[in-house]
Design an enzyme around this catalytic site. Structure first.
Site, PDB file in Angstrom:
ATOM      1  N   ASP A  81       0.833  -1.197   0.000  1.00  0.00           N
ATOM      2  CA  ASP A  81       0.000   0.000   0.000  1.00  0.00           C
ATOM      3  C   ASP A  81       0.870   1.250   0.000  1.00  0.00           C
ATOM      4  OD1 ASP A  81       0.785  -0.865   2.609  1.00  0.00           O
ATOM      5  OD2 ASP A  81      -0.515   0.659   3.478  1.00  0.00           O
ATOM      6  N   GLU A 143      -0.087  -1.331   5.778  1.00  0.00           N
ATOM      7  CA  GLU A 143       0.998  -0.928   6.676  1.00  0.00           C
ATOM      8  C   GLU A 143       0.924   0.555   6.993  1.00  0.00           C
ATOM      9  OE1 GLU A 143       5.027   0.519   7.845  1.00  0.00           O
ATOM     10  OE2 GLU A 143       3.789   1.112   6.145  1.00  0.00           O
TER      11      GLU A 143
END
Length: 389
Positions: A81, A143
């Site tokens: 991400d 994350e």
């Protein structure tokens, strides 16, 4: 040493082109599954066994890709991400990889989609080599927000390995320590009324002033108790970030909320700190007749520390020619430790370019990064007699 710069750029271009923002704000949050599926396709083509681990959040998943067998092995881990972006502040399209002056620009280029093509280049020479222990490539979700991907791995007890490299951008410096982080909210609930008569209500702002004083006293206590000279800021920090309360000068404030963060050192426990804060808040609530509620803005991340004499740390120092250091930012490293692995944070790119417009990765670091990872594979995954040669 094998490194194909054109192939690297082609793969990074494809990864950057897929938006995969993770954010606590729902309007910004996006699935990461398309990135995971593309990585799985590439790794299956190389002969890896792939497992896509779906998460409860719609469109979110982790990837575990394994080459070889064994109960040890080496995990090469990254998150799939990115942070949100402001396209108006970019000089280029954030979703179109752009090369200029030896730099590759794009959202996530350094933090940290750029790590995955490095790993793919690094493993190629070993695809037909007998492995004593497996090579495991791990890609996680969220994350940059909740770390729900890493938390799911711990809950599932997978992957199992002996060593883990988190490929966050460290300019190829081995990182064996980082601070933890807590982001908390304290809400004081009183009762509104006309300001001409304080007895008509309970002003939430007044006990909130006492709450802030208690937090600053706590900060001083923690900084006297904990100190680690291995960090640039050697003590834990507590920042009062924002406060909101009331709606007019002539009304008794009924509600006030404070947000703060606490950056912890290795050896400090997040839950114990929350309990200590609650203990300090209780007398204020009782004396003021208000409700004071402590809640977490997200679950928090523990501080991380690996033994400086650990085999993985020594290997990374030897391969990079650099002493291991510490950083202030948090990573998924504590979760890998919870899974039983010696862990290091080490990857190409600089954190100075992350989380801002015109993010880039320096191409000069890519071939050295491939060589470092190949050295780790040789040491931890090949038969011992192969290393002797």
């Amino acid at each position: 040493m094998s490194f194909d710069a054109k192939r690297y750029q082609k793969q990074l271009r494809q990864l950057v082109a897929i938006p995969s923002v993770s954010c606590a704000v729902p309007e910004w949050d996006m699935p990461n599954l398309p990135v995971i599926e593309l990585l799985a396709e590439w790794l299956e083509d190389l002969g890896f066994r792939t497992q896509i681990m779906s998460l409860p959040q719609q469109g979110k998943a982790n990837l575990i890709a394994t080459l070889g067998e064994g109960d040890g092995g080496l995990v090469l881990a990254g998150h799939s991400d990115t942070v949100p972006y402001d396209q108006n502040r970019w000089q280029t399209d954030p979703f179109r990889l752009t090369e200029k002056d030896g730099k590759l620009f794009g959202l996530g280029a350094t933090d940290m989609k750029g790590f995955f093509p490095v790993v793919l280049e690094a493993v190629r020479p070993f695809l037909n080599t007998p492995l004593e222990q497996p090579i495991i490539i791990l890609a996680t979700a969220d994350e940059e927000s909740s770390m729900s991907g890493a938390r799911a791995l711990v809950a599932n007890g997978a992957p199992k390995a002996r060593y883990a490299v988190i490929g966050e951008p460290t300019a190829l410096t081995p990182i064996r320590m980082h601070k933890g982080i807590m982001m908390e909210a304290i809400r004081v609930q009183g009762q509104s009324g006309h300001s001409s008569n304080p007895a008509l209500g309970r002003n939430a702002l007044e006990p909130m002033a006492q709450v802030m004083n208690e937090l600053m006293d706590l900060r001083q206590d923690l900084q006297q108790r904990y100190n680690n000279p291995g960090f640039a800021v050697s003590v834990p920090t507590l920042n009062l970030g924002c406060i909101h309360g009331g709606d007019g000068a002539n009304r008794i404030c009924a509600d006030c909320e404070l947000h703060f963060d606490l950056r912890t050192l290795p050896g400090m426990d997040n839950e114990a700190l929350r309990a200590a804060i609650r203990q300090r808040l209780t007398p204020i609530a009782e004396k003021s007749g208000t409700d004071i509620i402590l809640s977490s803005l997200f679950e928090g991340v523990d501080a991380f520390a690996e033994d400086e004499h650990a085999e993985l740390i020594r290997a990374c120092e030897h391969l990079t020619g650099k002493r291991s250091e510490s950083v202030a930012f948090a990573t998924e490293a504590p979760f890998m430790q919870q899974l039983g692995m010696q862990t290091v944070v080490l990857g190409p790119g600089s954190i100075d370019q992350a989380h801002q417009p015109d993010e880039f990765i320096d191409t000069a670091q890519l071939a050295p990064a491939v060589e470092i990872i190949q050295g780790l594979i040789r040491q931890f995954c090949l038969p011992s007699q192969a290393n002797a040669r």
